[in-house]
Write an enzyme that holds these catalytic residues in place. Structure first.
Site, short mmCIF file in Angstrom:
data_model
loop_
_atom_site.label_atom_id
_atom_site.label_comp_id
_atom_site.label_asym_id
_atom_site.label_seq_id
_atom_site.Cartn_x
_atom_site.Cartn_y
_atom_site.Cartn_z
N GLU A 280 0.85 -1.20 0.00
CA GLU A 280 0.00 0.00 0.00
C GLU A 280 0.88 1.25 0.00
O GLU A 280 0.61 2.22 -0.70
CB GLU A 280 -0.95 0.02 1.21
CG GLU A 280 -1.99 -1.10 1.19
CD GLU A 280 -2.77 -1.17 -0.11
OE1 GLU A 280 -3.17 -0.12 -0.63
OE2 GLU A 280 -2.97 -2.28 -0.62
N TRP A 283 1.78 1.83 -3.43
CA TRP A 283 0.83 2.57 -4.28
C TRP A 283 1.05 4.08 -4.13
O TRP A 283 0.88 4.85 -5.06
CB TRP A 283 -0.61 2.20 -3.92
CG TRP A 283 -1.04 0.95 -4.63
CD1 TRP A 283 -1.06 -0.32 -4.11
CD2 TRP A 283 -1.49 0.83 -5.99
NE1 TRP A 283 -1.50 -1.20 -5.07
CE2 TRP A 283 -1.78 -0.53 -6.23
CE3 TRP A 283 -1.68 1.74 -7.04
CZ2 TRP A 283 -2.24 -1.00 -7.46
CZ3 TRP A 283 -2.13 1.28 -8.27
CH2 TRP A 283 -2.41 -0.08 -8.47
N TRP A 311 -19.61 12.45 -20.22
CA TRP A 311 -20.14 12.68 -18.87
C TRP A 311 -21.47 13.42 -19.00
O TRP A 311 -21.55 14.40 -19.72
CB TRP A 311 -19.16 13.54 -18.05
CG TRP A 311 -17.78 12.97 -17.97
CD1 TRP A 311 -16.66 13.45 -18.56
CD2 TRP A 311 -17.38 11.80 -17.24
NE1 TRP A 311 -15.58 12.66 -18.24
CE2 TRP A 311 -15.99 11.64 -17.44
CE3 TRP A 311 -18.05 10.86 -16.45
CZ2 TRP A 311 -15.27 10.59 -16.88
CZ3 TRP A 311 -17.32 9.81 -15.89
CH2 TRP A 311 -15.96 9.68 -16.11
N ASN A 346 -10.79 3.36 2.75
CA ASN A 346 -10.38 3.15 1.36
C ASN A 346 -11.41 2.36 0.55
O ASN A 346 -11.71 2.71 -0.59
CB ASN A 346 -9.03 2.43 1.31
CG ASN A 346 -8.60 2.16 -0.12
OD1 ASN A 346 -8.44 3.09 -0.91
ND2 ASN A 346 -8.45 0.89 -0.47
N TRP A 364 -14.89 12.44 -13.21
CA TRP A 364 -14.06 12.11 -12.04
C TRP A 364 -13.43 13.36 -11.42
O TRP A 364 -13.17 13.41 -10.23
CB TRP A 364 -12.98 11.08 -12.40
CG TRP A 364 -12.02 11.48 -13.49
CD1 TRP A 364 -12.19 11.26 -14.82
CD2 TRP A 364 -10.77 12.18 -13.36
NE1 TRP A 364 -11.12 11.78 -15.53
CE2 TRP A 364 -10.23 12.35 -14.65
CE3 TRP A 364 -10.06 12.68 -12.27
CZ2 TRP A 364 -9.01 12.99 -14.89
CZ3 TRP A 364 -8.84 13.32 -12.50
CH2 TRP A 364 -8.33 13.48 -13.80
N TRP A 387 -8.49 8.54 -8.32
CA TRP A 387 -9.72 8.85 -9.07
C TRP A 387 -9.63 8.32 -10.49
O TRP A 387 -10.59 7.75 -11.02
CB TRP A 387 -10.01 10.36 -9.05
CG TRP A 387 -10.83 10.71 -7.85
CD1 TRP A 387 -10.37 11.18 -6.65
CD2 TRP A 387 -12.25 10.55 -7.69
NE1 TRP A 387 -11.41 11.33 -5.78
CE2 TRP A 387 -12.57 10.96 -6.38
CE3 TRP A 387 -13.28 10.11 -8.51
CZ2 TRP A 387 -13.89 10.93 -5.88
CZ3 TRP A 387 -14.58 10.10 -8.02
CH2 TRP A 387 -14.88 10.49 -6.73
P1 FAD Z 1 -3.52 2.13 5.10
O1 FAD Z 1 -4.36 1.03 4.56
O2 FAD Z 1 -3.06 2.01 6.49
O3 FAD Z 1 -2.30 2.27 4.09
C1 FAD Z 1 -1.01 2.74 4.50
C2 FAD Z 1 -0.58 3.90 3.66
O4 FAD Z 1 -0.42 3.51 2.30
C3 FAD Z 1 -1.60 5.03 3.63
O5 FAD Z 1 -1.46 5.85 4.76
C4 FAD Z 1 -1.26 5.73 2.32
O6 FAD Z 1 -0.18 6.62 2.47
C5 FAD Z 1 -0.81 4.59 1.43
N1 FAD Z 1 -1.91 4.12 0.58
C6 FAD Z 1 -2.83 3.18 0.87
N2 FAD Z 1 -3.63 2.96 -0.19
C7 FAD Z 1 -3.21 3.81 -1.16
C8 FAD Z 1 -3.65 4.05 -2.51
N3 FAD Z 1 -4.65 3.38 -3.08
N4 FAD Z 1 -2.99 4.99 -3.23
C9 FAD Z 1 -1.95 5.68 -2.69
N5 FAD Z 1 -1.49 5.47 -1.43
C10 FAD Z 1 -2.12 4.54 -0.68
N6 FAD Z 1 -4.76 8.54 -0.30
C11 FAD Z 1 -4.15 9.66 0.11
O7 FAD Z 1 -3.17 9.58 0.87
N7 FAD Z 1 -4.58 10.89 -0.30
C12 FAD Z 1 -5.65 11.04 -1.13
O8 FAD Z 1 -5.99 12.17 -1.48
C13 FAD Z 1 -6.33 9.88 -1.55
N8 FAD Z 1 -7.43 9.96 -2.35
C14 FAD Z 1 -8.06 8.82 -2.74
C15 FAD Z 1 -9.17 8.92 -3.61
C16 FAD Z 1 -9.85 7.77 -4.01
C17 FAD Z 1 -11.01 7.89 -4.96
C18 FAD Z 1 -9.41 6.51 -3.57
C19 FAD Z 1 -10.12 5.27 -4.01
C20 FAD Z 1 -8.31 6.40 -2.75
C21 FAD Z 1 -7.61 7.54 -2.32
N9 FAD Z 1 -6.48 7.46 -1.49
C22 FAD Z 1 -5.84 8.60 -1.11
C23 FAD Z 1 -5.88 6.16 -1.16
C24 FAD Z 1 -6.36 5.50 0.15
O9 FAD Z 1 -7.75 5.49 0.20
C25 FAD Z 1 -5.83 6.18 1.40
O10 FAD Z 1 -4.44 6.34 1.32
C26 FAD Z 1 -6.14 5.35 2.64
O11 FAD Z 1 -7.53 5.15 2.76
C27 FAD Z 1 -5.61 6.05 3.88
O12 FAD Z 1 -5.93 5.32 5.03
P2 FAD Z 1 -4.80 4.60 5.87
O13 FAD Z 1 -3.70 5.53 6.15
O14 FAD Z 1 -5.49 4.00 7.05
O15 FAD Z 1 -4.33 3.48 4.86
#
Ligand code: FAD
Length: 481
Positions: A280, A283, A311, A346, A364, A387
């Site tokens: 993660e 990502w 759209w 997420n 989007w 997105w």
């Molecule tokens: P955890 O599950 O604990 O993951 C650990 C870390 O990994 C996160 O803190 C984050 O830094 C990174 N991470 C996890 N999933 C992703 C992902 N898909 N893409 C990039 N990094 C990821 N994340 C953001 O940080 N900022 C945003 O603006 C953002 N916008 C999003 C918009 C959409 C439509 C979607 C579907 C996802 C988005 N995410 C975003 C990714 C993800 O949802 C969040 O990082 C995550 O929910 C944060 O919660 P956590 O720290 O508990 O994640």
């Protein structure tokens, strides 16, 4: 060797430990002037949203307090860093400015302008890596091109070996002593006032380096075990909630990475959970890699074919989506969680984003903008790439024809409706069987639970089956072009 002061320019790296630029400045033994510049100009279209401004205020407050406890003082200035910092350098006779690299297109522009203007006055800017595990320009495929698919990208990152381990705290700093003008943080009006919708946010968040470290420790102790399975269930506290801390640089990704590796060494049974967590973080790296190489990704479809997507959604539906009034409980729960707390789980982010783009056929970019304003972790790279991923137009994106059914998703990931009951309290009394689709409940069940549809809670604003067909028809149109 120079004994002139060094300006440390804080940006999205609001911490003192494991900060390579600050450590390098301290190692010179020269006096340091810590500065933060609020730049209302350069990010033009991407000024921080309301939730980010709330976080930034508290994060700066926390950083200032930390510096104070080390005998230092954070100088706060507002304006264009490319003008303000050279002026400051001249004023105090600094010959060096150290900072962390930042990857947003505007931030790179400011860095270049600052570098040029400092050179004109015989000073120099040295940016250090501090926000990412790997430098996004150094990871390339065998043909020297940037990666466009996550798995080989992540494999290539990992094949270079572990990123640098975090450095310990710096115990002694030498500060530049002169008393300089600094703006009061409160005068920046970063906090909401009337109404103060964030009044209770300290229950959810503790911005700043200390809060970030506590979050990491709590995650390791309580949630890492089982993360791989638990991370998809929005009513569980299974994820780290580190994203805003990472975005503002209150904790280094290296520290998080190595904390996982150490945990794995102590508890080998946590192998698959730690690997999943690291991917993660991967990502996040991948999003920055894409933003670095394709800087128009926040504005334009990565897959050009999607540029003419028809759209057709309307403003009323967009407004229902934003306020959590679509009639689909899982979508509404997510949108209300976002508004109330500045975050959304997420799995639910994916569901609401898919609903906006595919059920409502709303661009989007409209969803990306709402998230930008309301998320505490709003991040140009991760938000834009996520997105586009959901919309189907991004790199390594979810195929457009895979359209989430919000009811099936909710049954799978919130089977008993615990998450929905929390955020859509008007449905709290409904039996599990109807909580995901209240419009199918018999009248006597609804009235027994105190619910009248379209009075207490809306009927669905679109029918799933016809919305799905509409989305596939729209997709066929762009595919046929
Ligand atoms: P955890 O599950 O604990 O993951 C650990 C870390 O990994 C996160 O803190 C984050 O830094 C990174 N991470 C996890 N999933 C992703 C992902 N898909 N893409 C990039 N990094 C990821 N994340 C953001 O940080 N900022 C945003 O603006 C953002 N916008 C999003 C918009 C959409 C439509 C979607 C579907 C996802 C988005 N995410 C975003 C990714 C993800 O949802 C969040 O990082 C995550 O929910 C944060 O919660 P956590 O720290 O508990 O994640």
């Amino acid at each position: 060797m120079s004994s002139n002061p060094i300006i440390y320019w804080f940006r999205q790296d609001l911490r003192l430990s494991d900060l390579p630029g600050l450590a390098a400045a301290a190692a010179t033994g020269r006096p340091i002037l810590p500065v933060y510049v609020l730049d209302d100009h350069s990010p033009s279209d991407w000024q921080p949203g309301a939730a980010s401004r709330w976080w930034l205020h508290h994060s700066l407050d926390s950083l200032a307090a930390q510096l104070c406890s080390h005998g230092g003082r954070l100088t706060l200035l507002r304006g264009d860093p490319a003008t303000i910092i050279p002026d400051l350098a001249r004023q105090i006779g600094a010959s060096d400015v150290f900072c962390s690299m930042q990857y947003e297109p505007w931030a790179r522009r400011v860095e270049n302008q600052l570098s040029t203007s400092l050179n004109d006055s015989d000073a120099q800017l040295t940016p250090f890596k501090g926000a990412l595990l790997w430098n996004p320009s150094s990871i390339r495929n065998l043909s020297g091109q940037p990666y466009k698919v996550f798995t080989p990208f992540w494999r290539a990152c990992r094949s270079t070996g572990d990123p640098t381990p975090p450095t310990g705290s710096i115990n002694s700093f030498r500060w530049h002593e002169a008393s300089l003008r600094s703006e009061p943080l409160a005068s920046w009006n970063l906090l909401p006032a009337k109404p103060d919708w964030a009044a209770h946010w300290h229950q959810h968040w503790q911005p700043g380096e200390h809060g970030a470290m506590l979050r990491l420790q709590q995650f390791l102790a309580e949630s890492l075990s089982g993360y791989g399975d638990g991370r998809d269930f929005p009513d569980r506290q299974s994820t780290s909630r580190l994203s805003a801390h990472l975005h503002f640089g209150e904790i280094s990704p290296n520290r998080v990475y190595h904390a996982m590796a150490e945990h794995k060494a102590i508890d080998p049974s946590a192998d698959s959970d730690t690997d999943k967590f690291l991917s993660e973080l991967g990502w996040r790296e991948f999003s920055y890699h894409l933003l670095h190489h394709f800087p128009d990704i926040p504005e334009r479809e990565f897959k050009q074919g999607f540029a003419k997507f028809p759209w057709s959604g309307n403003a009323q539906q967009y407004s229902a989506w934003k306020s959590g009034m679509t009639g689909y409980p899982i979508v509404d729960a997510g949108m209300r969680e976002l508004y109330a707390t500045g975050t959304m789980h997420n799995r639910v982010r994916m569901i609401v984003a898919s609903f906006l783009c595919k059920h409502l056929l709303i661009d989007w970019r409209a969803g990306q903008r709402w998230f930008w304003d309301t998320l505490v972790d709003a991040d140009l790279a991760s938000n834009s790439c996520s997105w586009q991923w959901v919309a189907g137009s991004g790199a390594d994106a979810s195929p457009y024809f895979r359209i989430f059914n919000p009811v099936t998703q909710a049954r799978k990931f919130d089977a008993k409706g615990a998450y929905i009951r929390r955020w859509v309290p008007e449905l709290a009394e409904l039996p599990d069987r109807y909580i995901h689709e209240p419009w199918t409940a018999p009248q006597n069940v609804l009235s027994g639970c105190g619910v009248q549809l379209d009075r207490d809670y809306p009927n669905p604003i679109v029918d799933h089956r016809s919305a799905r067909e509409g989305a596939l028809a729209a997709y066929a149109e762009v595919r046929g072009q």
